[in-house]
Design a protein around this motif. Structure first.
Motif, PDB file in Angstrom:
ATOM      1  N   GLY A  72       0.759  -1.242   0.000  1.00 42.56           N
ATOM      2  CA  GLY A  72       0.000   0.000   0.000  1.00 42.56           C
ATOM      3  C   GLY A  72       0.787   1.289   0.000  1.00 42.56           C
ATOM      4  N   VAL A  73       2.097   1.252  -0.298  1.00 38.86           N
ATOM      5  CA  VAL A  73       2.863   2.502  -0.310  1.00 38.86           C
ATOM      6  C   VAL A  73       2.984   3.082  -1.712  1.00 38.86           C
ATOM      7  N   GLY A  74       2.479   2.382  -2.735  1.00 40.53           N
ATOM      8  CA  GLY A  74       2.434   2.969  -4.074  1.00 40.53           C
ATOM      9  C   GLY A  74       3.363   2.355  -5.093  1.00 40.53           C
ATOM     10  N   LYS A  75       3.691   1.094  -4.963  1.00 43.87           N
ATOM     11  CA  LYS A  75       4.636   0.479  -5.914  1.00 43.87           C
ATOM     12  C   LYS A  75       4.023   0.372  -7.315  1.00 43.87           C
ATOM     13  N   THR A  76       2.856  -0.249  -7.418  1.00 44.84           N
ATOM     14  CA  THR A  76       2.217  -0.399  -8.734  1.00 44.84           C
ATOM     15  C   THR A  76       1.808   0.956  -9.297  1.00 44.84           C
ATOM     16  N   THR A  77       1.323   1.836  -8.441  1.00 48.24           N
ATOM     17  CA  THR A  77       0.950   3.177  -8.893  1.00 48.24           C
ATOM     18  C   THR A  77       2.159   3.924  -9.432  1.00 48.24           C
ATOM     19  N   THR A  78       3.289   3.844  -8.724  1.00 45.90           N
ATOM     20  CA  THR A  78       4.512   4.502  -9.189  1.00 45.90           C
ATOM     21  C   THR A  78       4.960   3.916 -10.520  1.00 45.90           C
ATOM     22  N   ALA A  79       4.812   2.605 -10.674  1.00 48.86           N
ATOM     23  CA  ALA A  79       5.182   1.972 -11.948  1.00 48.86           C
ATOM     24  C   ALA A  79       4.344   2.525 -13.099  1.00 48.86           C
ATOM     25  N   ARG A  80       3.066   2.709 -12.883  1.00 49.89           N
ATOM     26  CA  ARG A  80       2.206   3.260 -13.943  1.00 49.89           C
ATOM     27  C   ARG A  80       2.543   4.725 -14.222  1.00 49.89           C
ATOM     28  N   ILE A  81       2.868   5.468 -13.162  1.00 51.98           N
ATOM     29  CA  ILE A  81       3.250   6.864 -13.370  1.00 51.98           C
ATOM     30  C   ILE A  81       4.552   6.941 -14.160  1.00 51.98           C
ATOM     31  N   LEU A  82       5.493   6.038 -13.878  1.00 49.42           N
ATOM     32  CA  LEU A  82       6.726   5.987 -14.663  1.00 49.42           C
ATOM     33  C   LEU A  82       6.427   5.701 -16.132  1.00 49.42           C
ATOM     34  N   ALA A  83       5.528   4.747 -16.380  1.00 48.32           N
ATOM     35  CA  ALA A  83       5.155   4.437 -17.763  1.00 48.32           C
ATOM     36  C   ALA A  83       4.506   5.645 -18.428  1.00 48.32           C
ATOM     37  N   LEU A 205      10.517   2.287  -1.458  1.00 48.24           N
ATOM     38  CA  LEU A 205       9.415   3.160  -1.062  1.00 48.24           C
ATOM     39  C   LEU A 205       9.176   2.983   0.430  1.00 48.24           C
ATOM     40  N   ARG A 206       9.286   4.050   1.166  1.00 52.30           N
ATOM     41  CA  ARG A 206       9.227   3.992   2.622  1.00 52.30           C
ATOM     42  C   ARG A 206       7.790   4.064   3.125  1.00 52.30           C
ATOM     43  N   ARG A 207       7.606   3.612   4.348  1.00 55.40           N
ATOM     44  CA  ARG A 207       6.304   3.776   5.003  1.00 55.40           C
ATOM     45  C   ARG A 207       6.001   5.273   5.156  1.00 55.40           C
ATOM     46  N   VAL A 208       4.763   5.626   5.011  1.00 53.49           N
ATOM     47  CA  VAL A 208       4.357   7.023   5.115  1.00 53.49           C
ATOM     48  C   VAL A 208       4.130   7.363   6.584  1.00 53.49           C
ATOM     49  N   GLU A 209       4.701   8.475   7.026  1.00 53.36           N
ATOM     50  CA  GLU A 209       4.570   8.883   8.423  1.00 53.36           C
ATOM     51  C   GLU A 209       3.113   9.144   8.778  1.00 53.36           C
ATOM     52  N   ALA A 210       2.785   8.903  10.069  1.00 49.77           N
ATOM     53  CA  ALA A 210       1.398   9.021  10.510  1.00 49.77           C
ATOM     54  C   ALA A 210       0.851  10.440  10.336  1.00 49.77           C
ATOM     55  N   ASP A 211       1.685  11.463  10.604  1.00 52.65           N
ATOM     56  CA  ASP A 211       1.187  12.834  10.450  1.00 52.65           C
ATOM     57  C   ASP A 211       0.923  13.174   8.985  1.00 52.65           C
ATOM     58  N   VAL A 212       1.735  12.605   8.076  1.00 46.97           N
ATOM     59  CA  VAL A 212       1.484  12.815   6.641  1.00 46.97           C
ATOM     60  C   VAL A 212       0.183  12.138   6.223  1.00 46.97           C
ATOM     61  N   LEU A 213      -0.051  10.946   6.738  1.00 47.58           N
ATOM     62  CA  LEU A 213      -1.306  10.255   6.441  1.00 47.58           C
ATOM     63  C   LEU A 213      -2.497  11.025   6.994  1.00 47.58           C
ATOM     64  N   MET A 214      -2.324  11.613   8.167  1.00 43.52           N
ATOM     65  CA  MET A 214      -3.420  12.404   8.743  1.00 43.52           C
ATOM     66  C   MET A 214      -3.790  13.574   7.840  1.00 43.52           C
ATOM     67  N   ASN A 215      -2.795  14.296   7.339  1.00 41.11           N
ATOM     68  CA  ASN A 215      -3.070  15.425   6.440  1.00 41.11           C
ATOM     69  C   ASN A 215      -3.739  14.941   5.159  1.00 41.11           C
TER      70      ASN A 215
END
Length: 442
Positions: A72-83, A205-215
Motif C-alpha cells: 500500500g505505499v504505491g509500488k504499482t501506482t509509481t510503476a504506472r506513473i513511470l510508464a 518506497l518507505r512507510r508514510v509517516e502518521a502525520d502525513v497520512l493524517m493530512n
C-alpha cells in the motif's frame, strides 16, 4: 499468451485526485478514487520523486527499475506513473521526450493509468511464474511499440517468478532494445536474485509517516464532505502502519460505520482498540505498583469487550512511545498522537528510568505470547500485570550486587517485592535486612 494476455484486467477509469464525483450507481472506494496520477500526487516518497526527476531531467533513464516496499505505499501506482512519464505526449506534439512534468493528461495517459494501453503491459508474477511466461516477453520485446514512445513491461510481485524464469530474463534485462523499459514491483526484495537486482535501479518506497497520512486523510475528508475528529484520523493513521491504501480502506470503513460525524470512539470500537486514556491509566497503575487499581482497570476493559491480547499490545505500544519520548522528546510533538497521550507521555518519560521501561517492554513481549497460548487469556493477562507491577522496577542482579558492596559488608540486604494490600508500597523495591540476597525473578 499474446501481449494483450500479459496485461492485467482493465479497470474502470480512475478519477483525478480531488474529484468527489462518481458514475451513477458505481461507488468507487477511496483507495481507487484518489489513486495518484502523477509524481506530484505521491505522498511520503520525496526521495524517490527527487531521484526520478533528476534522472529524467538529465536524460539518465535506466532500462529497468525495481520498486520495493510494504503493502500500500504505491509500488504499482509509481510503476504506472513511470510508464506515463516515459510516454507522455500532447496532441500538439510540443513534448518531444520523457518528462515528469505532466500538468494535463496526454495522448496515452488515460489508457496507461487504466492499465489497458497496448504498449504498457502488466503481468502479475504471482499467477505467471513460469519460464514460458518470460519467454513470451522475450519474444515480444523485439517488436517496436505500436503507438507510444516506449514499450513498458510492469511486473508486479516479481519475487514470485521461478528460478528458471529469472534466469530467462537476464539477457533481455541487461541488453534490452532501446524502445523497451522494465518496471518491477515487489514486497520481498530479498527473494529477488542478485543477478536481477544488479541490472535494475532500485527504489525503496518507505512507510508514510502518521502525520502525513493524517493530512492526506483530512484533505480527502474535505473533498468528500465528511466531518471527522482529528483524533479519529490519528487512530486510523497509526493503525495503517504506514500504508496509504490501508489508511484509505480503514477511513472508508469508518465513514460507513459512523454514518455521520466520524468520532474517535467509533473508530476505536470498529478497530477493536481500547481507549488510549484507559491504556494510560493502566500503565500509571503499574508504574505506581498499585496492583488493585491495575486489576480493576483491566477487568473494566475486559468486561466492555476488550481482548486481553489487544490490551497488552496497546500497553506495550505506549511503553514504546514513552521510551521514544525519553530518548527524543520532540516525538511527543507529533500530532498523530492524542493530546492526553502526548502530555502523559512526557510526564512518564521524566519520572521513569530507562531500566524500568525496558524491563516492562520485555515482560510485555513475553506476556503477550503467553496470553495468546493460554486457555484462560484474561487470567494469564492478570498474572502478567502482577509480574510487571512487582518486578518491573526491581534492581537487576548486578545492581543488587553493587548495593551489597555499598552496604559495607554488613548484613546482606534482601530485595523485597512485597507491599501493602493491593500494592508494593511505592515505585521502588524496598530493601530490608536479611541474611540472604533474593534476586528478582523476571
Amino acid at each position: 499468451m499474446s501481449d494483450s494476455g500479459l496485461s492485467a484486467t482493465p479497470s474502470a477509469a480512475p478519477e483525478q485526485p480531488g474529484s468527489a464525483s462518481a458514475p451513477a450507481g458505481a461507488y468507487r472506494v477511496l483507495a481507487r478514487k484518489y489513486r495518484p496520477n502523477s509524481f506530484d500526487d505521491l505522498i511520503g516518497q520525496e526521495a524517490v520523486v527527487r531521484t526520478v526527476s533528476n534522472a529524467f531531467d538529465t536524460g539518465r533513464i535506466p532500462q529497468a527499475w525495481i520498486l520495493t516496499g510494504v503493502r500500500g505505499v504505491g509500488k504499482t501506482t509509481t510503476a504506472r506513473i513511470l510508464a506515463r512519464a516515459l510516454n507522455y505526449e500532447l496532441p500538439d506534439g510540443s513534448v518531444k521526450g520523457p518528462t515528469i512534468h505532466m500538468p494535463v493528461h496526454g495522448v496515452h495517459c488515460k489508457a496507461i493509468m487504466e492499465s489497458r494501453h497496448m504498449d504498457v503491459l502488466e503481468m502479475d508474477a504471482a499467477s505467471h511464474t513460469g519460464v514460458d511466461d518470460v519467454r513470451q516477453i522475450n519474444d515480444s520485446v523485439r517488436y517496436a511499440p505500436a503507438s507510444a514512445r516506449y514499450k513498458v513491461y510492469i511486473i508486479d510481485e516479481v519475487h514470485m517468478l521461478s528460478t528458471a524464469a529469472f534466469n530467462a530474463f537476464l539477457k533481455t534485462l541487461e541488453e534490452p532494445p532501446e524502445h523497451a523499459k522494465f518496471v518491477f514491483a515487489t514486497t520481498e526484495i530479498r527473494k529477488v536474485p542478485v543477478t536481477v537486482l544488479s541490472r535494475c535501479q532500485r527504489f525503496d518506497l518507505r512507510r508514510v509517516e502518521a502525520d502525513v497520512l493524517m493530512n492526506h486523510l483530512s484533505n480527502i475528508a474535505q473533498k468528500e464532505g465528511v466531518e471527522v475528529e482529528p483524533e479519529a484520523l490519528g487512530i486510523i493513521a497509526r493503525a495503517a502502519e504506514g500504508s496509504v491504501r490501508d489508511s484509505l480502506s480503514l477511513f472508508d470503513q469508518a465513514i460507513a460505520h459512523a454514518a455521520g460525524l466520524v468520532r474517535a470512539d467509533a473508530v476505536r470500537q470498529m478497530l477493536g482498540l481500547a481507549d488510549r486514556t484507559r491504556v494510560i491509566e493502566l500503565f500509571d497503575a503499574l508504574a505506581r505498583g498499585d496492583i488493585a487499581a491495575a486489576f480493576a482497570e483491566f477487568r473494566d476493559q475486559y468486561d466492555t469487550g476488550a481482548d486481553p491480547v489487544v490490551v497488552l499490545s496497546d500497553l506495550a505500544e505506549f511503553v514504546n512511545f514513552v521510551t521514544r519520548v525519553k530518548i527524543v522528546p520532540a516525538i511527543a510533538d507529533n500530532v498523530a498522537f492524542g493530546e492526553s497521550e502526548r502530555v502523559r507521555g512526557r510526564e512518564f518519560a521524566t519520572k521513569l528510568s530507562m531500566r524500568v521501561l525496558s524491563r516492562m517492554w520485555q515482560m510485555l513481549l513475553k506476556g503477550i505470547a503467553e496470553v495468546q497460548g493460554a486457555t484462560r487469556p484474561a487470567a494469564a493477562a492478570e498474572m502478567v500485570l502482577v509480574r510487571i507491577a512487582y518486578a518491573a522496577d526491581l534492581p537487576t542482579p548486578d545492581e543488587a550486587l553493587r548495593m551489597l558492596e555499598h552496604s559495607g559488608g554488613g548484613d546482606a540486604p534482601a530485595i523485597s517485592g512485597g507491599g501493602g494490600s493491593g500494592g508494593r508500597g511505592g515505585a521502588s523495591a524496598a530493601l530490608t535486612s536479611a541474611p540472604a540476597l533474593s534476586a528478582p525473578s523476571t
